[in-house]
Structures are given as structure tokens and as C-alpha cells.
Design an enzyme around this catalytic site. Structure first.
Site, PDB file in Angstrom:
ATOM      1  CD  GLU A 167      -7.474  21.206  10.048  1.00 31.88           C
ATOM      2  OE1 GLU A 167      -8.487  20.518  10.250  1.00 31.88           O
ATOM      3  OE2 GLU A 167      -6.675  20.980   9.138  1.00 31.88           O
ATOM      4  CG  LEU A 265       2.396  16.193  28.264  1.00 28.79           C
ATOM      5  CD1 LEU A 265       2.898  16.383  29.690  1.00 28.79           C
ATOM      6  CD2 LEU A 265       3.357  15.271  27.501  1.00 28.79           C
ATOM      7  CB  CYS A 275      -0.269  20.047   9.954  1.00 27.09           C
ATOM      8  SG  CYS A 275      -1.453  21.118   9.146  1.00 27.09           S
ATOM      9  NE  ARG A 345      -6.280  17.701   5.259  1.00 23.47           N
ATOM     10  CZ  ARG A 345      -5.640  18.873   5.289  1.00 23.47           C
ATOM     11  NH1 ARG A 345      -4.677  19.106   4.438  1.00 23.47           N
ATOM     12  NH2 ARG A 345      -5.971  19.786   6.176  1.00 23.47           N
TER      13      ARG A 345
HETATM   14  C1  UGA Z   1      -0.982  21.671  14.048  1.00 24.51           C
HETATM   15  C2  UGA Z   1      -0.236  22.630  14.979  1.00 24.51           C
HETATM   16  O1  UGA Z   1      -0.741  22.495  16.312  1.00 24.51           O
HETATM   17  C3  UGA Z   1      -0.407  24.079  14.520  1.00 24.51           C
HETATM   18  O2  UGA Z   1       0.344  24.947  15.338  1.00 24.51           O
HETATM   19  C4  UGA Z   1       0.081  24.183  13.062  1.00 24.51           C
HETATM   20  O3  UGA Z   1      -0.080  25.500  12.555  1.00 24.51           O
HETATM   21  C5  UGA Z   1      -0.724  23.226  12.200  1.00 24.51           C
HETATM   22  O4  UGA Z   1      -0.548  21.880  12.698  1.00 24.51           O
HETATM   23  C6  UGA Z   1      -0.206  23.334  10.802  1.00 24.51           C
HETATM   24  O5  UGA Z   1       0.919  22.929  10.541  1.00 24.51           O
HETATM   25  O6  UGA Z   1      -0.892  23.925   9.959  1.00 24.51           O
HETATM   26  P1  UGA Z   1      -3.561  20.953  13.826  1.00 24.51           P
HETATM   27  O7  UGA Z   1      -3.093  19.981  12.776  1.00 24.51           O
HETATM   28  O8  UGA Z   1      -4.752  21.791  13.576  1.00 24.51           O
HETATM   29  O9  UGA Z   1      -2.373  21.982  14.176  1.00 24.51           O
HETATM   30  O10 UGA Z   1      -3.869  20.084  15.103  1.00 24.51           O
HETATM   31  P2  UGA Z   1      -3.308  19.914  16.590  1.00 24.51           P
HETATM   32  O11 UGA Z   1      -4.203  20.599  17.529  1.00 24.51           O
HETATM   33  O12 UGA Z   1      -1.858  20.200  16.662  1.00 24.51           O
HETATM   34  O13 UGA Z   1      -3.511  18.336  16.771  1.00 24.51           O
HETATM   35  C7  UGA Z   1      -2.798  17.418  15.943  1.00 24.51           C
HETATM   36  C8  UGA Z   1      -3.115  16.000  16.324  1.00 24.51           C
HETATM   37  O14 UGA Z   1      -2.531  15.671  17.574  1.00 24.51           O
HETATM   38  C9  UGA Z   1      -4.615  15.679  16.459  1.00 24.51           C
HETATM   39  O15 UGA Z   1      -4.859  14.431  15.820  1.00 24.51           O
HETATM   40  C10 UGA Z   1      -4.812  15.567  17.953  1.00 24.51           C
HETATM   41  O16 UGA Z   1      -5.863  14.692  18.287  1.00 24.51           O
HETATM   42  C11 UGA Z   1      -3.465  15.005  18.404  1.00 24.51           C
HETATM   43  N1  UGA Z   1      -3.129  15.289  19.807  1.00 24.51           N
HETATM   44  C12 UGA Z   1      -2.982  16.572  20.231  1.00 24.51           C
HETATM   45  C13 UGA Z   1      -2.940  14.239  20.684  1.00 24.51           C
HETATM   46  O17 UGA Z   1      -3.065  13.048  20.323  1.00 24.51           O
HETATM   47  N2  UGA Z   1      -2.611  14.508  21.994  1.00 24.51           N
HETATM   48  C14 UGA Z   1      -2.463  15.771  22.429  1.00 24.51           C
HETATM   49  O18 UGA Z   1      -2.140  15.942  23.634  1.00 24.51           O
HETATM   50  C15 UGA Z   1      -2.645  16.835  21.535  1.00 24.51           C
END
Ligand code: UGA
Length: 450
Positions: A167, A265, A275, A345
Site C-alpha cells: 500500500e 529494521l 496483510c 485495519r
Molecule cells: C505488505 C508487504 O510488504 C507486501 O509485499 C505485500 O504484498 C502486502 O503486505 C500484502 O500482503 O498484500 P503492506 O501491508 O502494504 O505490504 O505494508 P508494509 O510496507 O509491509 O508495512 C507493514 C507494517 O509494518 C506497517 O504497519 C509498517 O508501519 C510496519 N513496519 C514496516 C515497521 O513497523 N517497521 C519497518 O521497518 C517496516
């Protein structure tokens, strides 16, 4: 590989017609992107409101760049939307992009929408067409659906093509993926998918051909790895707090090792969204069904570390304002599960806000895009239009979603609005020195106070 099980129609020379079933986040993006690649595309959804909105050029959620692309593609005449499944009858390829949320009474994924999509498509699609699953599903689903499809429509086929879009970057991730994974049972299915993704192949996008179960597993394995990376650094944050270290410096230092890498990280209040949390839970549930529960026991700990980060930030709040939060005025910056999204969500930011409010605090929240979704979910919370209104008279400010506008705040100006200048950075994204030199008491997860 099995022998080609259905009649070969001539593909190759003619432009493929594509249907996309489910026009939520994934489907709306996929439909617009397939259209921009030059295919004729029909987006199909059971929700007439969603269809009407998309057909009018409006996306019912926030995703940078998608609405502009949608409007351009509608104008081209290649992209249309309908609630009528029979419109897919003359399409060659049908992408299933419906949601697989967590079931209400357990950890598993709810397969209702995927099953319903297949059942609606199977009787209407033409001979030789290919159904392609993109939804995130428990391993074994593709084989089961393929059997179900062939029982109704023996001259069709089913492949799996997991989606990895994030997203906030959905359009670019779809048009320029870092890899394409196709789960197929025969070479014709691969051939059709090669034609769909011809532009990516010409640009040397890695192309991974797998069997059906492996292609399903690639998706949940990738999300589990990402969740593990985040919980790993949040576990290190807990240790840093106990030992007087600084997790941001630790993350930077280990990230220089290319085998580890610095992305994902960022220590803080952890992962949320539609997701990562539900995918690791559904993966555990499926492993148990397969008799391989022990292999994924570690994901239970990944989930606990993640949820604990939310509690830890509330402990920091109590450390500043006292155990009893009733009547305390707390301002929260951010409600979305991550920046550049209006998705709430399983948002850690919103969960923390709800918990603090339930403890008696008076919480006001600001978010540039997610307030309306958050308000719908939790009507008892108070939202403000501007950052200034949100923090007015606050005894403590929490930074919970790292939107760029929050990094651009001038702390020397904001200090004039609050009652107590205390900032807790739940995302380790603000410049601590800048805030401290402006007179703020600054705290963050995983960082000593020195
Ligand atoms: C995630 C995956 O990154 C995508 O590759 C996948 O296609 C998608 O789920 C899916 O299954 O459809 P998304 O949910 O958009 O994508 O978000 P992310 O960028 O992965 O972040 C997920 C969560 O992790 C967020 O709440 C973000 O704030 C948190 N996060 C991310 C951290 O707390 N620390 C980080 O270093 C990175």
C-alpha cells in the site's frame, strides 16, 4: 508437469482480454495497471457502490497515483467495471483478487470470497480461458480450486500468481514488480502469463516458475519474513531499553551487512494493516492443519513481540503521566497503519489510541488521510483537522504513524500549543536532537535517554 488439459485456443497473436474479480485494493490497482499495459479489462465486483465509484473514476480508498491512472484508463475505453459476472464470458484471463480476511473465530483465512468468485466464474467463462489467483491463500487452495473449476468447466485452467504490492506504492509495485512468480501445472498456462507480463519480461523482471503450492507459499513466506524482521528489531528495542542502548544505532550498524540489509529494521510500535498480521496467523493455522505446527511456532512469538510493542508505548505514556491516565489530555499524530495510506485495519496507532482512551485519557487524533476511516471504526474517538488543533493543551504528544508532514513539524512552534512539551516517538522517525533543543522532553521505543 501435466499434459495440457484443455483445448489450445490461439492466443499469441491476438490481444488478450482480461477480467479482474474483486476491485478492492489489489483488484482496482491490477485492473488499472493491466489496462495501461494495453489490455481490454473488465473489473467485476459484487458491491454495486464500489463498481459505480470506480466507473466514475473515483477510488474508494487513498492510494497515491491510482485515481489519476484509473481516470486515464477509463478514458482510453479499455477499462470498464460491472457487477455482472457474465461480462467475463469472452475474456481469456481472469484474475481473482478478492480478500481473504482473518475468520472471526480463529486464526485462519476466510475463504468465502475466493470460493464464491471461482463458483461465479466457472460456469460462464469460455473454453480455453485461464483463471489466475492473486489473493493470498492457505497453501493447497489453488489445487482445490483448480479441481473445482475443471469439474464445471473441463476445458479451462487455473494458475496462481501471488501479488507483492505494498500500500502506498501499489501502482509502481504492480507495473514494476521486483519479481513475478507463477504457479502453473502446464506450459500453456505459463505461456499465457508470459504474454500478460510481456513488458516486464522485456525489462528483465525475474520470472519464477513454480508448482501451485510453492507459488502460494512464496507469498506467505515473504510476509512472514518481513514480519519477523520487524519483530526482531522490536525485540532488540526491548533489550536496548533494558540495557541502556539505542536501537536506531544498532539497526543502522547491523543493516550495513548486506546479508542483513537495513530495510524493515525500523523499530517502533510494530506492523499492522490488512496483510502481515492476518497472513502470519493464517500461515500458522494452515501449518497446524498440515501437521507441521512446530515449524511455524516462532511466528506466534513474532505476533506477541508485535503486540507487546503497543503495550510498551502505553507504558512509556504512564511513565510520564502516572499510572492513572483518567482525564489526561493526550494528542496522537497518526491513525493509519502506515504513512501514505488511509487503511486503519489492525492499525497499531489506532489500537494504542483506543487503549489509552479506554484507560480514561482524553485522546485527540490527527491523520492527514485516515481520520474518516478511523472515525467510522471507532466513533468514540475525537479527531481534529489540523495538527495545531490536535495538540492544543496536550499533556503529552504521541507520534504513531510516520507521515512526512510530522517530520516537517517545527518543534519550536508546536511547543507553544501544548501544556506539557513531552513527545513520545512510537516510530523512531523524528529528529530527537531537534525536538530536544526546542525544549521538548523526547522519548522513543528502544532508545536510552542520554
Ligand atoms: C505488505 C508487504 O510488504 C507486501 O509485499 C505485500 O504484498 C502486502 O503486505 C500484502 O500482503 O498484500 P503492506 O501491508 O502494504 O505490504 O505494508 P508494509 O510496507 O509491509 O508495512 C507493514 C507494517 O509494518 C506497517 O504497519 C509498517 O508501519 C510496519 N513496519 C514496516 C515497521 O513497523 N517497521 C519497518 O521497518 C517496516
Amino acid at each position: 508437469m501435466h499434459k495440457v488439459p484443455f483445448l489450445a485456443t490461439s492466443i499469441g497473436s491476438m490481444a488478450l482480454k482480461i477480467s479482474v474479480i474483486g476491485t478492492g485494493y489489489l483488484g482496482a490497482t491490477h485492473a488499472a495497471c493491466m489496462s495501461t499495459l494495453g489490455f481490454e479489462v473488465i473489473g467485476i465486483d459484487v458491491d454495486p457502490e464500489k463498481v459505480a465509484s470506480l466507473a466514475a473514476g473515483r477510488i474508494p480508498f487513498y492510494e497515491p497515483g491510482l485515481e489519476e491512472l484509473l481516470q486515464k484508463e477509463l478514458k482510453s475505453g479499455r477499462l470498464t467495471f460491472t457487477t455482472d459476472f457474465s461480462a467475463s464470458a469472452d475474456c481469456d484471463v481472469h484474475f481473482i483478487c478478492v480478500g481473504t480476511p482473518q475468520v472471526k473465530d480463529g486464526l485462519a483465512a476466510d475463504m468465502t470470497y475466493v470460493n464464491a468468485a471461482l463458483d461465479a466464474l466457472a460456469p460462464v467463462i469460455k473454453t480455453g480461458s485461464l483463471v489466475v489467483g492473486k489473493s493470498t491463500v492457505p497453501v493447497g487452495t489453488a489445487a482445490r480450486l483448480r479441481e473445482r473449476l475443471l469439474a464445471i468447466n473441463p476445458n479451462s485452467d487455473l494458475a496462481w500468481n501471488p501479488e507483492f504490492l505494498r500500500e502506498g506504492f501499489a501502482v509502481d509495485d504492480t507495473l514494476n514488480p521486483n519479481r513475478l512468480v507463477v504457479g502453473v501445472t502446464n506450459s500453456r498456462a505459463e505461456e499465457i502469463l508470459r504474454e500478460v507480463y510481456a513488458k516486464n519480461l522485456a525489462a528483465d523482471t525475474p520470472w519464477v516458475v513454480a508448482d501451485l503450492p510453492t507459488s502460494e507459499l512464496v507469498k506467505v513466506a515473504a510476509n512472514s519474513f518481513l514480519a519477523t524482521k520487524i519483530s526482531f528489531i522490536n525485540a532488540m528495542a526491548e533489550i536496548c531499553e533494558a540495557a541502556g542502548g539505542d536501537v536506531t544505532v544498532l539497526a543502522k550498524a547491523i543493516g550495513y551487512d548486506p546479508r542483513i540489509g537495513s530495510r524493515f529494521l525500523q523499530a517502533g510500535i510494530g506492523f499492522g494493516g490488512g496483510c502481515l498480521p492476518k497472513d502470519i496467523r493464517a500461515f500458522m493455522a494452515r501449518a497446524e492443519e498440515l501437521g507441521a505446527k512446530q515449524a511455524l511456532e516462532f511466528l506466534r512469538e513474532i505476533d506477541s513481540i508485535n503486540l507487546r510493542a503497543r503495550t510498551r508505548v502505553i507504558d512509556l505514556v504512564r511513565g510520564e503521566l502516572g499510572e492513572d491516565l483518567s482525564g489526561k489530555k493526550i494528542a496522537v499524530l497518526g491513525a493509519a497503519f502506515k504513512p501514505d495510506s488511509d487503511d486503519v485495519r489492525d492499525s497499531p496507532a489506532l489500537d494504542i489510541s483506543v487503549q489509552i482512551q479506554a484507560a480514561g485519557a482524553h485522546v485527540t487524533i490527527h491523520d492527514p488521510k485516515a481520520s474518516s476511516n478511523a472515525q467510522k471504526r471507532f466513533p468514540v474517538l475525537n479527531f481534529e483537522e489540523t495538527i495545531d488543533e490536535c495538540v492544543a493543551g496536550a499533556e503529552l504528544v504521541l507520534h504513531l504513524t510516520e507521515w512526512k508532514i510530522y517530520r516537517e513539524i517545527d518543534p519550536t512552534l508546536l511547543i507553544k500549543k501544548v501544556k506539557n512539551p513531552i513527545m513520545i516517538d512510537g516510530r523512531n522517525a523524528l529528529d530527537r536532537d531537534k525536538w530536544r533543543s526546542a525544549g521538548w522532553k523526547f522519548k522513543a521505543l528502544g532508545r536510552s535517554d542520554i
